[in-house]
Motif scaffolding. Structure first.
Motif, PDB file in Angstrom:
ATOM      1  N   ALA A   1      10.691   5.950  -7.876  1.00  0.00           N
ATOM      2  CA  ALA A   1      11.884   5.212  -7.455  1.00  0.00           C
ATOM      3  C   ALA A   1      11.709   4.662  -6.042  1.00  0.00           C
ATOM      4  CB  ALA A   1      13.113   6.116  -7.535  1.00  0.00           C
ATOM      5  N   GLU A   2      11.170   5.491  -5.142  1.00  0.00           N
ATOM      6  CA  GLU A   2      10.907   5.016  -3.778  1.00  0.00           C
ATOM      7  C   GLU A   2       9.877   3.896  -3.788  1.00  0.00           C
ATOM      8  OE1 GLU A   2      10.426   8.008  -0.570  1.00  0.00           O
ATOM      9  OE2 GLU A   2      10.713   9.463  -2.196  1.00  0.00           O
ATOM     10  N   ALA A   3       8.883   4.038  -4.636  1.00  0.00           N
ATOM     11  CA  ALA A   3       7.824   3.032  -4.716  1.00  0.00           C
ATOM     12  C   ALA A   3       8.398   1.675  -5.118  1.00  0.00           C
ATOM     13  CB  ALA A   3       6.746   3.472  -5.696  1.00  0.00           C
ATOM     14  N   ARG A   4       9.299   1.660  -6.106  1.00  0.00           N
ATOM     15  CA  ARG A   4       9.895   0.394  -6.542  1.00  0.00           C
ATOM     16  C   ARG A   4      10.680  -0.265  -5.422  1.00  0.00           C
ATOM     17  NH1 ARG A   4      10.642   3.339 -11.379  1.00  0.00           N
ATOM     18  NH2 ARG A   4      12.750   3.954 -10.737  1.00  0.00           N
ATOM     19  N   GLU A   5      11.410   0.533  -4.659  1.00  0.00           N
ATOM     20  CA  GLU A   5      12.213  -0.015  -3.563  1.00  0.00           C
ATOM     21  C   GLU A   5      11.324  -0.615  -2.473  1.00  0.00           C
ATOM     22  OE1 GLU A   5      15.596   1.513  -0.344  1.00  0.00           O
ATOM     23  OE2 GLU A   5      15.040   2.767  -2.060  1.00  0.00           O
ATOM     24  N   VAL A   6      10.261   0.096  -2.118  1.00  0.00           N
ATOM     25  CA  VAL A   6       9.356  -0.396  -1.079  1.00  0.00           C
ATOM     26  C   VAL A   6       8.615  -1.640  -1.556  1.00  0.00           C
ATOM     27  CG1 VAL A   6       7.281   0.145   0.264  1.00  0.00           C
ATOM     28  CG2 VAL A   6       9.083   1.861   0.009  1.00  0.00           C
ATOM     29  N   ARG A   7       8.195  -1.630  -2.818  1.00  0.00           N
ATOM     30  CA  ARG A   7       7.471  -2.787  -3.349  1.00  0.00           C
ATOM     31  C   ARG A   7       8.371  -4.014  -3.372  1.00  0.00           C
ATOM     32  NH1 ARG A   7       5.775  -0.402  -7.453  1.00  0.00           N
ATOM     33  NH2 ARG A   7       3.714   0.177  -6.685  1.00  0.00           N
ATOM     34  N   LEU A   8       9.620  -3.835  -3.740  1.00  0.00           N
ATOM     35  CA  LEU A   8      10.567  -4.949  -3.743  1.00  0.00           C
ATOM     36  C   LEU A   8      10.746  -5.492  -2.322  1.00  0.00           C
ATOM     37  CD1 LEU A   8      12.587  -6.627  -5.433  1.00  0.00           C
ATOM     38  CD2 LEU A   8      14.331  -4.912  -4.860  1.00  0.00           C
ATOM     39  N   ASP A   9      10.818  -4.601  -1.349  1.00  0.00           N
ATOM     40  CA  ASP A   9      10.947  -5.017   0.047  1.00  0.00           C
ATOM     41  C   ASP A   9       9.741  -5.842   0.484  1.00  0.00           C
ATOM     42  OD1 ASP A   9      12.046  -5.155   2.629  1.00  0.00           O
ATOM     43  OD2 ASP A   9      10.974  -3.362   3.264  1.00  0.00           O
ATOM     44  N   SER A  10       8.568  -5.466   0.000  1.00  0.00           N
ATOM     45  CA  SER A  10       7.344  -6.157   0.409  1.00  0.00           C
ATOM     46  C   SER A  10       7.304  -7.605  -0.054  1.00  0.00           C
ATOM     47  CB  SER A  10       6.113  -5.420  -0.133  1.00  0.00           C
ATOM     48  OG  SER A  10       5.939  -5.648  -1.533  1.00  0.00           O
ATOM     49  N   LEU A  11       7.967  -7.904  -1.178  1.00  0.00           N
ATOM     50  CA  LEU A  11       7.827  -9.232  -1.775  1.00  0.00           C
ATOM     51  C   LEU A  11       8.450 -10.336  -0.929  1.00  0.00           C
ATOM     52  CD1 LEU A  11       8.444  -8.355  -5.526  1.00  0.00           C
ATOM     53  CD2 LEU A  11       6.267  -8.684  -4.338  1.00  0.00           C
ATOM     54  N   GLY A  12       9.574 -10.049  -0.285  1.00  0.00           N
ATOM     55  CA  GLY A  12      10.192 -11.050   0.579  1.00  0.00           C
ATOM     56  C   GLY A  12       9.302 -11.410   1.752  1.00  0.00           C
ATOM     57  N   TRP A  13       8.660 -10.407   2.331  1.00  0.00           N
ATOM     58  CA  TRP A  13       7.720 -10.661   3.431  1.00  0.00           C
ATOM     59  C   TRP A  13       6.466 -11.362   2.917  1.00  0.00           C
ATOM     60  CZ3 TRP A  13      10.080 -10.525   7.722  1.00  0.00           C
ATOM     61  CH2 TRP A  13      11.049  -9.557   7.990  1.00  0.00           C
ATOM     62  N   ALA A  14       6.034 -10.991   1.719  1.00  0.00           N
ATOM     63  CA  ALA A  14       4.841 -11.624   1.156  1.00  0.00           C
ATOM     64  C   ALA A  14       5.062 -13.111   0.908  1.00  0.00           C
ATOM     65  CB  ALA A  14       4.435 -10.927  -0.138  1.00  0.00           C
ATOM     66  N   ARG A  15       6.273 -13.483   0.546  1.00  0.00           N
ATOM     67  CA  ARG A  15       6.543 -14.906   0.309  1.00  0.00           C
ATOM     68  C   ARG A  15       6.391 -15.710   1.597  1.00  0.00           C
ATOM     69  NH1 ARG A  15      11.565 -16.776  -2.724  1.00  0.00           N
ATOM     70  NH2 ARG A  15      10.226 -18.623  -2.754  1.00  0.00           N
ATOM     71  N   TYR A  16       6.777 -15.125   2.722  1.00  0.00           N
ATOM     72  CA  TYR A  16       6.570 -15.817   4.005  1.00  0.00           C
ATOM     73  C   TYR A  16       5.099 -15.778   4.409  1.00  0.00           C
ATOM     74  CZ  TYR A  16       7.220 -17.240   8.864  1.00  0.00           C
ATOM     75  OH  TYR A  16       7.136 -17.916  10.066  1.00  0.00           O
ATOM     76  N   GLY A  17       4.464 -14.626   4.209  1.00  0.00           N
ATOM     77  CA  GLY A  17       3.094 -14.459   4.672  1.00  0.00           C
ATOM     78  C   GLY A  17       2.052 -15.154   3.829  1.00  0.00           C
ATOM     79  N   PHE A  18       2.208 -15.111   2.492  1.00  0.00           N
ATOM     80  CA  PHE A  18       1.188 -15.654   1.603  1.00  0.00           C
ATOM     81  C   PHE A  18       1.595 -16.970   0.944  1.00  0.00           C
ATOM     82  CE2 PHE A  18       0.430 -10.985   1.470  1.00  0.00           C
ATOM     83  CZ  PHE A  18      -0.772 -11.006   2.160  1.00  0.00           C
ATOM     84  N   GLY A  19       2.903 -17.268   0.916  1.00  0.00           N
ATOM     85  CA  GLY A  19       3.338 -18.568   0.433  1.00  0.00           C
ATOM     86  C   GLY A  19       3.667 -18.601  -1.037  1.00  0.00           C
ATOM     87  N   SER A  20       2.740 -19.051  -1.838  1.00  0.00           N
ATOM     88  CA  SER A  20       3.010 -19.306  -3.251  1.00  0.00           C
ATOM     89  C   SER A  20       3.217 -18.012  -4.037  1.00  0.00           C
ATOM     90  CB  SER A  20       1.852 -20.090  -3.878  1.00  0.00           C
ATOM     91  OG  SER A  20       0.692 -19.282  -3.951  1.00  0.00           O
TER      92      SER A  20
ATOM     93  N   LEU B   1       0.836  -1.204   0.000  1.00  0.00           N
ATOM     94  CA  LEU B   1       0.000   0.000   0.000  1.00  0.00           C
ATOM     95  C   LEU B   1       0.873   1.257   0.000  1.00  0.00           C
ATOM     96  CD1 LEU B   1      -2.677  -1.177   2.569  1.00  0.00           C
ATOM     97  CD2 LEU B   1      -3.152  -0.543   0.201  1.00  0.00           C
ATOM     98  N   ARG B   2       1.946   1.239   0.776  1.00  0.00           N
ATOM     99  CA  ARG B   2       2.855   2.391   0.793  1.00  0.00           C
ATOM    100  C   ARG B   2       3.457   2.614  -0.590  1.00  0.00           C
ATOM    101  NH1 ARG B   2       5.912   5.905   3.502  1.00  0.00           N
ATOM    102  NH2 ARG B   2       8.113   6.113   2.945  1.00  0.00           N
ATOM    103  N   ALA B   3       3.844   1.530  -1.251  1.00  0.00           N
ATOM    104  CA  ALA B   3       4.415   1.653  -2.596  1.00  0.00           C
ATOM    105  C   ALA B   3       3.411   2.267  -3.559  1.00  0.00           C
ATOM    106  CB  ALA B   3       4.862   0.277  -3.102  1.00  0.00           C
ATOM    107  N   GLU B   4       2.154   1.864  -3.458  1.00  0.00           N
ATOM    108  CA  GLU B   4       1.124   2.401  -4.345  1.00  0.00           C
ATOM    109  C   GLU B   4       0.902   3.887  -4.075  1.00  0.00           C
ATOM    110  OE1 GLU B   4      -0.211   1.293  -7.656  1.00  0.00           O
ATOM    111  OE2 GLU B   4       0.445  -0.279  -6.274  1.00  0.00           O
TER     112      GLU B   4
END
Length: 455
Positions: A412-431, A400-403
């Motif tokens: 540029a900030e949005a891309r960095e934050v969105r990339l950060d979110s993906l590692g956590w999303a893999r743990y939280g959502f799985g597939s 949401l922050r990235a959006e």
């Protein structure tokens, strides 16, 4: 644990009431990925218990001498002596490290003599099985805990006998936890925390607890400081299996004074008991198989209002109404989310609740092209989600922050934050599919990219 679907589980498989009475459950995949590596929480940062000792003693007795079904327990039961834990079945790679971490916390914070031992028969067996196997026995459960068995096959043979009746026990010798080995890493970990806590300690859940996994609202998914204090008192040398409620009650004040001296001076919140009608209304509103969820949610809110509650239960009812009504009336939903936030803001014990509400308030701000408002709402909540080790919520807040950053022209900030979110999303959502679906859902909120979405 007895967990049912609640709106706080953002696109996660949540928990629902078990089909069999007095069976404790928690309601109901990782492959090679092109996404960034999975992120994990390394150092726990639990907050200490923030309730008065008088309040904690009351909660301890309610948790320890009743089952989730409402049946009273005549005797206090626990393991006596060192406890060994064994993992069997088809565990995912993430299970062992998450289990070792929670066992370390149980030893260091709750002072329970518990450790993993794969060499032989165990006091606590954690069996990882396919989700379909769990649902074959309890169709609406994601995981559950049963006494006096060591495997799902054994449970299947004795499930309708007195052998697995918690109320017949005088002490605990053998308990099994069954969890889905094919769920997301966070769901597996949440099951570990919640079911292991009940395997070792209290068997009940209470809606009035704002900062505990011993609560059907499913907000907290890892053991809190409050939970660790409850478990430490549970295994205090002054208590033993077989004691009556009166005997335990007589010793609790001295135990808590010794373990939690800060609780002696805290004011006591005299929260009224939660009527069964409220519990049933929330279950009907948020659980499966209900045709008119809105009516059930409205009834829960009416009960909370009639009871005069000013605590988190009132906020929870507003949050549920917001979730259920937002597909048909966005403005009405927003009013419910704002009301929920006001009630949650009244206590520091509901900071995590506010983080969930923030995801909804930020989503509404983004959908209305108000990025600065969304950023202001999100800013204090990202660390809250991290402190409570909720990767799914943390990933959602970061997306949401990235959006919002995209909307404000800070690509540029949005891309960095969105990339950060993906590692956590893999743990939280799985597939990968679930992660990308969450990204698409949040991108749809952006009026420059698509239609108004829904969290």
């Amino acid at each position: 644990m007895h967990r049912f679907i609640v709106p706080f589980c953002l696109l996660l498989s949540a928990c629902v009431p078990a089909a069999e009475p007095d069976t404790t459950t928690r309601a109901a995949i990782i492959s090679e990925s092109s996404l960034p590596p999975m992120k994990r929480f390394q150092v726990p940062r639990p907050l200490p218990a923030q309730a008065s000792n008088r309040e904690i003693a009351r909660d301890f007795l309610a948790l320890s001498f009743s089952l989730e079904s409402g049946r009273e327990l005549e005797r206090f039961t626990r393991f006596e002596g060192p406890i060994n834990v064994r993992v069997t079945g088809q565990p995912p790679a993430s299970l062992y490290s998450d289990l070792d971490q929670v066992l370390y916390r149980l030893r260091s914070e709750a002072r329970i003599d518990v450790a993993r031992d794969q060499s032989g028969p165990a006091h606590v067996t954690i069996e990882a099985v396919p989700r379909a196997e769990i649902r074959r026995y309890l169709p609406q459960a994601a995981c559950f805990v049963v006494p006096n068995v060591s495997s799902l096959a054994e449970y299947g043979r004795v499930r309708r006998t007195a052998q697995i009746n918690w109320s017949n026990m005088t002490r605990r010798d053998r308990v099994a936890v069954f969890l889905p080995g094919d769920a997301s890493p966070q769901e597996v970990r949440d099951c570990l925390h919640e079911e292991l806590a009940q395997a070792l300690g209290p068997l009940n859940d209470l809606y009035r607890l704002p900062d505990s996994v011993f609560n059907d609202d499913n907000v907290h998914t890892v053991l809190t400081g409050f939970d660790m204090l409850i478990l430490r008192a549970y295994y205090d040398p002054e208590l033993r299996s077989g004691m009556t409620q009166g005997a335990v009650a007589s010793r609790l004040p001295a135990i808590l004074a010794r373990l939690n001296p800060a609780g002696a001076s805290r004011p006591t919140a005299q929260l009224a008991a939660t009527p069964r009608a409220f519990v049933q209304s929330v279950q009907a509103a948020l659980g499966p198989g209900t045709k008119d969820r809105k009516s059930a949610a409205r009834q829960a809110l009416q009960i909370a209002t009639a009871m005069g509650w000013q605590d988190h239960r009132r906020g929870f009812a507003h949050y549920a109404m917001g979730r259920i009504t937002q597909s048909e009336d966005i403005d009405a939903a927003l009013q419910h989310f704002q009301a929920a936030d006001r009630y949650f803001a009244a206590s520091p014990r509901t900071s995590l609740h506010r983080a969930y509400v923030a995801s909804q308030l930020a989503a509404h701000a983004i959908a209305r092209n108000r990025p600065e408002q969304a950023l202001a709402v999100l800013a204090p909540q990202i660390d809250v989600a991290a402190r409570h080790e909720n990767a799914a919520l943390l990933a959602t807040l970061l997306m949401l922050r990235a959006e919002a950053l995209d909307l404000s022209g800070r690509a540029a900030e949005a891309r960095e934050v969105r990339l950060d979110s993906l590692g956590w999303a893999r743990y939280g959502f799985g597939s990968d599919y679930a992660v990308r679906a969450k990204l698409r859902e949040i991108e749809a909120l952006n009026p420059l990219k698509g239609r108004i979405g829904r969290l």
